[in-house]
Design an enzyme around this catalytic site. Structure first.
Site, PDB file in Angstrom:
ATOM      1  N   TRP A 130      -7.220  13.884   7.525  1.00  0.00           N
ATOM      2  CA  TRP A 130      -8.460  13.221   7.102  1.00  0.00           C
ATOM      3  C   TRP A 130      -9.215  12.785   8.361  1.00  0.00           C
ATOM      4  CZ3 TRP A 130      -8.925   7.461   5.911  1.00  0.00           C
ATOM      5  CH2 TRP A 130     -10.168   7.168   5.328  1.00  0.00           C
ATOM      6  N   ASP A 211       0.630   7.386   4.794  1.00  0.00           N
ATOM      7  CA  ASP A 211      -0.671   6.997   4.254  1.00  0.00           C
ATOM      8  C   ASP A 211      -0.696   7.419   2.788  1.00  0.00           C
ATOM      9  OD1 ASP A 211      -3.267   6.426   3.675  1.00  0.00           O
ATOM     10  OD2 ASP A 211      -4.167   7.903   5.027  1.00  0.00           O
ATOM     11  N   LYS A 246      -8.859   4.816  -5.071  1.00  0.00           N
ATOM     12  CA  LYS A 246      -8.966   5.943  -5.999  1.00  0.00           C
ATOM     13  C   LYS A 246      -8.234   5.677  -7.307  1.00  0.00           C
ATOM     14  CE  LYS A 246     -10.550   7.496  -2.225  1.00  0.00           C
ATOM     15  NZ  LYS A 246     -11.251   8.467  -1.472  1.00  0.00           N
TER      16      LYS A 246
HETATM   17  C1  PLP Z   1      -6.074  10.079   3.320  1.00  0.00           C
HETATM   18  C2  PLP Z   1      -6.815   8.806   3.093  1.00  0.00           C
HETATM   19  N1  PLP Z   1      -6.305   7.682   3.577  1.00  0.00           N
HETATM   20  C3  PLP Z   1      -6.905   6.514   3.416  1.00  0.00           C
HETATM   21  C4  PLP Z   1      -8.108   6.420   2.725  1.00  0.00           C
HETATM   22  C5  PLP Z   1      -8.699   5.066   2.651  1.00  0.00           C
HETATM   23  O1  PLP Z   1      -9.471   4.722   1.613  1.00  0.00           O
HETATM   24  P1  PLP Z   1     -10.122   3.308   1.419  1.00  0.00           P
HETATM   25  O2  PLP Z   1     -10.308   2.645   2.715  1.00  0.00           O
HETATM   26  O3  PLP Z   1     -11.400   3.602   0.723  1.00  0.00           O
HETATM   27  O4  PLP Z   1      -9.182   2.547   0.538  1.00  0.00           O
HETATM   28  C6  PLP Z   1      -8.695   7.585   2.202  1.00  0.00           C
HETATM   29  C7  PLP Z   1      -9.973   7.564   1.529  1.00  0.00           C
HETATM   30  O5  PLP Z   1     -10.669   8.521   1.343  1.00  0.00           O
HETATM   31  C8  PLP Z   1      -8.017   8.809   2.392  1.00  0.00           C
HETATM   32  O6  PLP Z   1      -8.495   9.956   1.920  1.00  0.00           O
END
Ligand code: PLP
Length: 399
Positions: A130, A211, A246
């Site tokens: 990511w 993660d 999510k």
């Molecule tokens: C792989 C991954 N890690 C962490 C996150 C963190 O999301 P958030 O900060 O919106 O909770 C995301 C969000 O798209 C993600 O795709």
């Protein structure tokens, strides 16, 4: 002083959203930003969340600060959800945790903690990973290196190459793993591969950093954490960044969890004090609202059932959409075998087409997704899938 700084180009995904908004084509399709969408293209508030909001309205009598670690009920509920209520590491009181502002906040807190342990820490991330992992971890000062993960030509995980690389990783290095629903590829390790990886982590002594942003979107809430739980039960130390964006649909409320599994209960005292101090030094206290909602949902059996049903509904819808896309591509007579899309998990898939094809889809068919060919499966629906499949087929045939 600020004029000396360079102006930066917009984040590619946010830039894509802006271009999508400006496009006047009534048949435009947005498969860019990673948020879940229903059949009508909306990202609704989950029913369990609405019910929890009503409850919180009654309960909340003050807006006074919460503590740097956040709501303890939320932390305990999330740790049970992730590690399992009967987890030996929870029973042995080895897990420290703080409520964090989103999964991003959790990633950054853990990065800062790793820097406090050793400023020369190397973190190995999958190639690809990511995009936001790079600034979240790198800007904290950690050194990032990549391990092979995904082969676009065969649309599958290069597990042997990944293991060969990780065999050389030094004791004390950190290996970042996606708990499930790998972003951006949608390609997840099998249980057998998690077993081999766990054996390697135990043997070589690298620190697993998991993660977990999509628990429940792959196979089920339990199956999606098979690898994470196996690691937790096998290694002495490990860190976890989880997100409720999510699976609870709480994107803007910024709810996540940073957790550290240490060797023993004494180490927990140290790590708990350290992560609270990291949090205090960045933003002081997390936002209260989203964590309070998750706490209410997880503590209430009926609400938990409502929520679990909604997670199942989202997951099953995405599985159906994958099949729908692949079937429509076959109907359009594409030469490329897209069956791998059905094997990928969660909200994302790499279509494994070239950046030129992606750009043609954007400019000639108003289909928007990033150049890597990552698509948000939840952006597909029964009304746009035929147009989408035809656009992909036409692009692949004519270029
Ligand atoms: C792989 C991954 N890690 C962490 C996150 C963190 O999301 P958030 O900060 O919106 O909770 C995301 C969000 O798209 C993600 O795709």
């Amino acid at each position: 002083m600020f004029e000396a700084l360079p102006a930066l180009s917009p984040d590619p995904i946010l830039g894509l959203s802006a271009a999508f908004k400006e496009d006047s084509n009534p048949h435009k399709i947005d498969l860019g930003v990673g948020v879940y969408k229903d059949e009508h293209g909306n990202t609704p508030i989950l029913k369990a969340v609405s019910l929890a909001q009503q409850e919180l309205d009654k309960r909340e009598t003050s807006k006074v600060y919460i503590t740097p670690q956040g709501h303890q009920g939320y932390i305990d509920g999330m740790l049970s959800l992730i590690l399992g209520a009967q987890s030996p590491v929870l029973k042995d009181n080895r897990v420290a945790g703080v409520q964090a502002p989103g999964g991003c906040g959790a990633l950054r807190i853990l990065a800062e903690l790793l820097m406090r342990c050793n400023k020369d820490t190397v973190v190995w991330v999958s190639d690809p990973t990511w995009a936001n992992h790079i600034p979240l971890l790198g800007d904290a000062g950690l050194t990032l290196k990549t391990y092979p993960y995904f082969d676009k030509a065969s649309a599958s995980i290069k597990f042997e190459a990944m293991m060969d690389c990780l065999k050389e990783v030094k004791k004390g290095d950190v290996v970042l793993l996606h708990g499930c629903c790998h972003n951006p590829t949608g390609a997840d390790l099998t249980n057998k591969q998690w077993q081999s990886l766990t054996e390697l982590a135990v043997k070589n002594g690298f620190l697993p950093f998991v993660d977990l942003a999509y628990q429940g979107f792959g196979e089920s809430l339990e199956e999606d954490v098979y690898g994470l739980r196996l690691l937790a039960e096998s290694v002495d130390e490990m860190v976890i960044a989880a997100s409720c964006s999510k699976n609870f649909g709480l994107y803007r409320e910024r709810v996540g969890l940073a957790a550290i599994i240490g060797k023993d209960a004494n180490t927990k005292k140290i790590t708990q004090s350290q992560i609270q101090s990291v949090a205090r030094g960045i933003y002081s206290m997390p936002p209260s609202y989203g964590g309070a909602l998750v706490d209410i949902i997880l503590a209430n059996e009926k609400l938990s059932e409502v929520w679990k049903d909604e997670v199942t509904e989202m997951r099953e819808r995405m599985i159906t959409l994958r099949k729908l896309l692949v079937d429509n591509l076959h109907k359009q007579g594409v030469d490329k075998d897209f069956d791998f899309v059905n094997r990928q998990k969660g909200m994302f898939s790499f279509l494994c087409i070239s950046p030129e094809h992606v750009r043609t889809l954007r400019s000639e068919h108003s289909v928007y997704f990033v150049d890597s060919s990552r698509v948000n499966i939840a952006g597909i629906n029964h009304s746009n899938v035929e147009v989408l499949a035809k656009a992909i087929a036409d692009t692949l045939k004519s270029h």
